[in-house]
Design an enzyme around this catalytic site. Structure first.
Site, PDB file in Angstrom:
ATOM      1  N   HIS A 125      20.708  38.515  42.852  1.00  0.00           N
ATOM      2  CA  HIS A 125      22.147  38.763  42.888  1.00  0.00           C
ATOM      3  C   HIS A 125      22.379  40.175  42.373  1.00  0.00           C
ATOM      4  O   HIS A 125      21.608  40.696  41.570  1.00  0.00           O
ATOM      5  CB  HIS A 125      22.840  37.737  41.984  1.00  0.00           C
ATOM      6  CG  HIS A 125      24.326  37.704  42.073  1.00  0.00           C
ATOM      7  ND1 HIS A 125      25.127  38.628  41.446  1.00  0.00           N
ATOM      8  CD2 HIS A 125      25.168  36.835  42.696  1.00  0.00           C
ATOM      9  CE1 HIS A 125      26.401  38.331  41.678  1.00  0.00           C
ATOM     10  NE2 HIS A 125      26.459  37.262  42.444  1.00  0.00           N
ATOM     11  N   ASP A 202      17.539  34.581  35.398  1.00  0.00           N
ATOM     12  CA  ASP A 202      18.927  34.358  35.823  1.00  0.00           C
ATOM     13  C   ASP A 202      19.027  32.905  36.270  1.00  0.00           C
ATOM     14  O   ASP A 202      18.544  32.527  37.332  1.00  0.00           O
ATOM     15  CB  ASP A 202      19.254  35.326  36.968  1.00  0.00           C
ATOM     16  CG  ASP A 202      20.609  35.045  37.627  1.00  0.00           C
ATOM     17  OD1 ASP A 202      21.235  34.020  37.323  1.00  0.00           O
ATOM     18  OD2 ASP A 202      21.015  35.857  38.476  1.00  0.00           O
ATOM     19  N   GLN A 205      22.257  29.625  39.252  1.00  0.00           N
ATOM     20  CA  GLN A 205      22.220  28.587  40.283  1.00  0.00           C
ATOM     21  C   GLN A 205      21.358  27.399  39.880  1.00  0.00           C
ATOM     22  O   GLN A 205      21.577  26.282  40.364  1.00  0.00           O
ATOM     23  CB  GLN A 205      21.701  29.172  41.600  1.00  0.00           C
ATOM     24  CG  GLN A 205      22.631  30.158  42.254  1.00  0.00           C
ATOM     25  CD  GLN A 205      23.971  29.545  42.631  1.00  0.00           C
ATOM     26  OE1 GLN A 205      24.041  28.396  43.041  1.00  0.00           O
ATOM     27  NE2 GLN A 205      25.036  30.317  42.486  1.00  0.00           N
ATOM     28  N   LYS A 228      29.383  26.822  36.954  1.00  0.00           N
ATOM     29  CA  LYS A 228      28.536  26.279  38.013  1.00  0.00           C
ATOM     30  C   LYS A 228      27.923  24.942  37.609  1.00  0.00           C
ATOM     31  O   LYS A 228      27.130  24.361  38.362  1.00  0.00           O
ATOM     32  CB  LYS A 228      27.442  27.287  38.377  1.00  0.00           C
ATOM     33  CG  LYS A 228      27.998  28.597  38.949  1.00  0.00           C
ATOM     34  CD  LYS A 228      26.899  29.565  39.311  1.00  0.00           C
ATOM     35  CE  LYS A 228      27.440  30.940  39.653  1.00  0.00           C
ATOM     36  NZ  LYS A 228      28.145  31.005  40.945  1.00  0.00           N
ATOM     37  N   CYS A 366      26.790  38.664  47.400  1.00  0.00           N
ATOM     38  CA  CYS A 366      26.348  39.598  46.354  1.00  0.00           C
ATOM     39  C   CYS A 366      24.828  39.754  46.351  1.00  0.00           C
ATOM     40  O   CYS A 366      24.208  39.904  45.300  1.00  0.00           O
ATOM     41  CB  CYS A 366      26.846  39.164  44.974  1.00  0.00           C
ATOM     42  SG  CYS A 366      28.628  39.311  44.777  1.00  0.00           S
TER      43      CYS A 366
END
Length: 408
Positions: A125, A202, A205, A228, A366
């Protein structure tokens, strides 16, 4: 793997699913961007403002003490969610992006020097590209990129070739927001540590789909967003190993992150408060605990099993649509279905699906360098959560057939 979930009952927990869009009942397939919020999270937000709205940590009155207790309970809850060794290893942020910027700005500026190498991947991202580019430009470091194959999987042999004694930091996504690919982060971390590099993951997700144990992974940093994971927006956390966080300078200056201030010198607070300047996002932090409680009550394994059923069904169904091509077909995926249709712009697909009450995300997500890798400008992305159904996927397929009839 089978699940043990009552989907009709779960759908009843999410008031927004009763919304009508363009005369149709909402079909919400934009969960990779943000998940919807169950009633108990909405009630927790309202409950804070109605019953104990107060600033935290420094007040001695009843409301302040109650708010502080609820705020710190969420920290403990997030510690358990990630299996962090210490609660002070949980730093409250404004989201995944904020956490990555904190590490790049604090750890990177202190410990990286000219000629050092930072590794990211093709599927990052922008939030896990731009901060490292900025740092490399400032410090004279070299940014390297792990390539991927046509299925959207990291080329691990190429990753090993990128690792050298000059590699000081590796920052990679756990799960691709654009492809759904689950990356082998434990292996990535181990290989980075073998050359002395630190690693940030990261987890934006991954956090709603995969069990995360930061001690078992041995990552140095892990960043995620609660919106999320069925929680509120504007709130996330950065996990960092305690010794690393202690060695890092503050990211922002202000109230709460200090011990003593004079015009001559300031001494900084202890962890985690050293990195939490100013009045925090109290209500959303408080509500985050209820989102995690909701996920745990359902069981992450149950959620993952059901979402995998949805993904398998949707993948098979859209493959029958002539001219449709799935972007990202990794062996290990979460419930993200990204696709293009020959001769039809992804934005037109999104607009026409919206007219049928179906919400999908369109564009480059993104991840412009990733789109360039596939020689496309963007995709249409349907991403599934625990409250979605097979019947809704059927509506998506019918909607796509209608789009084709209208535009081709």
């Amino acid at each position: 793997m089978s699940h043990n979930l009552n989907i009709a009952s779960i759908r009843g927990d999410f008031p927004i699913l009763n919304e009508v869009v363009n005369g149709k009942q909402l079909v919400y397939f934009d969960n990779a961007a943000t998940t919807q919020k169950p009633r108990l999270v909405l009630d927790a937000l309202a409950g804070y403002y109605e019953h104990y709205n107060a600033n935290i940590h420094r007040g001695i009155h009843h409301l302040a003490e109650k708010a502080t207790s609820a705020f710190e309970q969420s920290r403990k809850r997030l510690q358990a969610f990630l299996n962090a060794a210490h609660s002070e290893e949980i730093i409250f942020t404004y989201g995944t992006t904020d956490g990555i910027n904190l590490v790049a700005s604090s750890y990177g500026r202190k410990f990286l020097k000219e000629g050092d190498e930072v590794i990211i991947s093709t599927m990052e991202h922008h939030s896990n590209i731009v901060p490292w580019q900025m740092l490399c430009e400032e410090k004279g470091c070299i940014l390297k990129v792990i390539p991927i194959n046509d299925q959207g999987e990291l080329l691990m042999d190429e990753y090993e070739k990128l690792l050298t004694e000059k590699t000081k930091f590796v920052s990679v996504v756990h799960v691709s927001n654009a492809l759904g690919t689950i990356n082998p982060i434990k292996e990535i971390i181990a290989k980075a540590h073998a050359v002395g590099a630190k690693v940030l993951i990261d987890g934006a997700q991954a956090s709603s789909h995969i069990e995360i144990d930061v001690q078992e992974l041995d990552c140095d940093f892990y960043s995620l967003s609660l919106h999320k994971i069925y929680g509120p927006t504007g709130m996330g956390i950065l996990y960092g190993k305690r010794d690393l966080l202690n060695a890092m300078p503050p990211y922002r200056g202000g109230g709460e992150m200090i011990k003593e201030v004079t015009f001559a010198k300031t001494t900084y607070n202890e962890l985690p408060y050293k990195f939490e300047a100013g009045t925090p996002n109290i209500a959303d932090v408080v509500a985050a605990k209820f989102a995690l409680d909701y996920v745990d009550a359902l069981g992450k394994a149950n959620i993952a099993a059901y979402e995998n059923e949805l993904l398998a069904y949707a993948t098979g169904a859209v493959k029958e649509i002539e001219g449709l091509r799935i972007i990202g077909q990794a062996k290990e995926k979460v419930s993200v279905l990204s696709f293009v249709i020959d001769g039809i712009h992804h934005q037109d697909i999104g607009v026409l699906l919206d007219q049928q009450g179906i919400a999908v995300r369109t564009g480059h997500h993104c991840t412009q360098p990733l789109m360039n890798r596939f020689n496309i400008t963007g995709t249409s992305r349907a991403s599934f959560a625990v409250y979605n159904t097979i019947e809704e996927i059927d509506k998506l397929v019918q909607g796509l057939h209608k789009v084709k009839r209208m535009l081709r």
